[in-house]
Motif scaffolding. Structure first.
Motif, PDB file in Angstrom:
ATOM      1  N   ASP A 150      53.917  50.557  69.921  1.00 62.44           N
ATOM      2  CA  ASP A 150      54.308  50.018  68.618  1.00 62.44           C
ATOM      3  C   ASP A 150      54.800  48.594  68.842  1.00 62.44           C
ATOM      4  OD1 ASP A 150      57.218  49.936  69.008  1.00 62.44           O
ATOM      5  OD2 ASP A 150      57.192  52.110  68.790  1.00 62.44           O
ATOM      6  N   SER A 151      55.189  47.912  67.778  1.00 59.69           N
ATOM      7  CA  SER A 151      55.509  46.492  67.880  1.00 59.69           C
ATOM      8  C   SER A 151      56.924  46.205  68.392  1.00 59.69           C
ATOM      9  CB  SER A 151      55.333  45.819  66.512  1.00 59.69           C
ATOM     10  OG  SER A 151      56.163  46.437  65.539  1.00 59.69           O
ATOM     11  N   ALA A 189      47.735  40.828  64.338  1.00 62.46           N
ATOM     12  CA  ALA A 189      47.245  39.712  65.157  1.00 62.46           C
ATOM     13  C   ALA A 189      47.944  39.626  66.509  1.00 62.46           C
ATOM     14  CB  ALA A 189      47.420  38.399  64.391  1.00 62.46           C
ATOM     15  N   GLU A 190      49.112  40.273  66.624  1.00 64.23           N
ATOM     16  CA  GLU A 190      49.871  40.209  67.884  1.00 64.23           C
ATOM     17  C   GLU A 190      49.490  41.314  68.860  1.00 64.23           C
ATOM     18  OE1 GLU A 190      51.448  40.475  64.851  1.00 64.23           O
ATOM     19  OE2 GLU A 190      51.689  38.307  64.565  1.00 64.23           O
ATOM     20  N   ALA A 191      48.451  42.082  68.535  1.00 60.06           N
ATOM     21  CA  ALA A 191      48.108  43.260  69.331  1.00 60.06           C
ATOM     22  C   ALA A 191      47.933  42.930  70.813  1.00 60.06           C
ATOM     23  CB  ALA A 191      46.842  43.915  68.785  1.00 60.06           C
ATOM     24  N   HIS A 192      47.199  41.871  71.121  1.00 62.60           N
ATOM     25  CA  HIS A 192      46.940  41.536  72.529  1.00 62.60           C
ATOM     26  C   HIS A 192      48.238  41.259  73.276  1.00 62.60           C
ATOM     27  CE1 HIS A 192      45.886  38.928  75.970  1.00 62.60           C
ATOM     28  NE2 HIS A 192      44.809  39.693  76.046  1.00 62.60           N
ATOM     29  N   ASP A 193      49.109  40.456  72.687  1.00 57.47           N
ATOM     30  CA  ASP A 193      50.373  40.103  73.349  1.00 57.47           C
ATOM     31  C   ASP A 193      51.294  41.313  73.465  1.00 57.47           C
ATOM     32  OD1 ASP A 193      49.547  37.497  73.593  1.00 57.47           O
ATOM     33  OD2 ASP A 193      50.515  36.838  71.741  1.00 57.47           O
ATOM     34  N   ILE A 194      51.337  42.143  72.430  1.00 59.82           N
ATOM     35  CA  ILE A 194      52.211  43.322  72.458  1.00 59.82           C
ATOM     36  C   ILE A 194      51.742  44.311  73.514  1.00 59.82           C
ATOM     37  CG2 ILE A 194      52.944  45.350  71.147  1.00 59.82           C
ATOM     38  CD1 ILE A 194      52.957  43.552  68.647  1.00 59.82           C
ATOM     39  N   LEU A 195      50.454  44.588  73.550  1.00 55.03           N
ATOM     40  CA  LEU A 195      49.930  45.558  74.516  1.00 55.03           C
ATOM     41  C   LEU A 195      50.072  45.064  75.949  1.00 55.03           C
ATOM     42  CD1 LEU A 195      46.741  46.737  72.583  1.00 55.03           C
ATOM     43  CD2 LEU A 195      48.867  48.019  72.947  1.00 55.03           C
ATOM     44  N   ALA A 196      50.112  43.750  76.128  1.00 51.91           N
ATOM     45  CA  ALA A 196      50.286  43.186  77.475  1.00 51.91           C
ATOM     46  C   ALA A 196      51.672  43.483  78.043  1.00 51.91           C
ATOM     47  CB  ALA A 196      50.047  41.677  77.445  1.00 51.91           C
ATOM     48  N   ARG A 197      52.615  43.878  77.184  1.00 56.73           N
ATOM     49  CA  ARG A 197      53.964  44.214  77.655  1.00 56.73           C
ATOM     50  C   ARG A 197      54.003  45.567  78.370  1.00 56.73           C
ATOM     51  NH1 ARG A 197      56.731  43.472  71.750  1.00 56.73           N
ATOM     52  NH2 ARG A 197      56.267  41.260  71.390  1.00 56.73           N
TER      53      ARG A 197
END
Length: 237
Positions: free
Chosen positions: A122-123, A156-164
């Protein structure tokens, strides 16, 4: 090839992230292929997962010793039948505290069982922090992240969030239109038989949309299973 019995913990520290949906889809994936599967629902208040699979899933309360025995003793049985645990958000801390206390992961590997975490993204920062804590505590534990685009949209933040997330791979559950998703609320709808025997009372439009949604998800599970089987091969070590 040396196969290990797979045990899936489908989890998130937060509610409404798609945990039960993912557990349901994984269970139906195996049932659609005629693979015996055993499920466990840790939500003793509203055991929706167990209600969907009354013949293969049981409710366990891991807040007491009897529930812990009922769960973990079965998970250590290496019988080639995948085990799927739907981890209620309120059971999340208790589950992993118990896993650490009893040395479950170490015992599982000795027994020929492969524990796998399917972590719902999740975000929030706290979800990713929890995933990193699991990875730090058990660096050899297989953790794959699931992004349910309908339950927990990352936009739109999916890539950055999943990279965590310190994950080995990613699974995606696409969003369904609300009119189509409503069909999934029917506890009598078996997704494992839907593809070859869709209920005649469901609209042909809904049937087509569900099939187009379901097939790629099952393909992802199949690819994941193949990857796990290859990892277990003695010839690849």
């Amino acid at each position: 090839m040396s196969r290990r019995t797979l045990v899936f913990f489908v989890c998130s520290p937060h509610s409404r992230t798609g945990v039960t949906t993912a557990a349901r889809l994984l269970t139906d994936y195996y049932l659609s292929r005629g693979v015996p599967v055993e499920g466990f629902d840790t939500d003793s208040r509203e055991p929706n997962y167990a209600l969907l699979f009354p013949k293969v899933a049981r409710v366990v309360d891991i807040g007491d010793v009897k529930g812990q025995i009922s769960l973990f003793d079965r998970l250590l049985v290496a019988d080639d039948a995948p085990k799927i645990v739907d981890v209620w958000s309120r059971s999340y801390d208790q589950l992993f505290a118990t896993i650490a206390e009893i040395g479950f992961l170490e015992e599982a590997r000795r027994a020929g069982v492969e524990p796998i975490i399917l972590f719902q993204a999740d975000s929030s920062q706290t979800a990713a922090s929890n995933a990193r804590l699991l990875n730090t505590t058990w660096p050899n534990l297989w953790l794959t992240v699931i992004h349910n685009e309908g339950a927990a949209p990352l936009r739109a933040e999916a890539h950055d969030i999943l990279a965590r997330y310190p994950a080995r791979g990613k699974l995606v559950i696409p969003k369904l239109e609300s009119a189509i998703a409503a069909a999934l609320d029917d506890a009598e709808l078996s997704l494992s038989t839907f593809l070859h025997a869709p209920p005649p009372h469901i609209s042909i439009v809904v049937r087509a949309a569900l099939k187009a949604w379901l097939l790629p998800i099952f393909t992802q599970f199949q690819s994941f299973e193949l990857r796990m089987n290859l990892q277990s091969s003695e010839f690849l070590r």
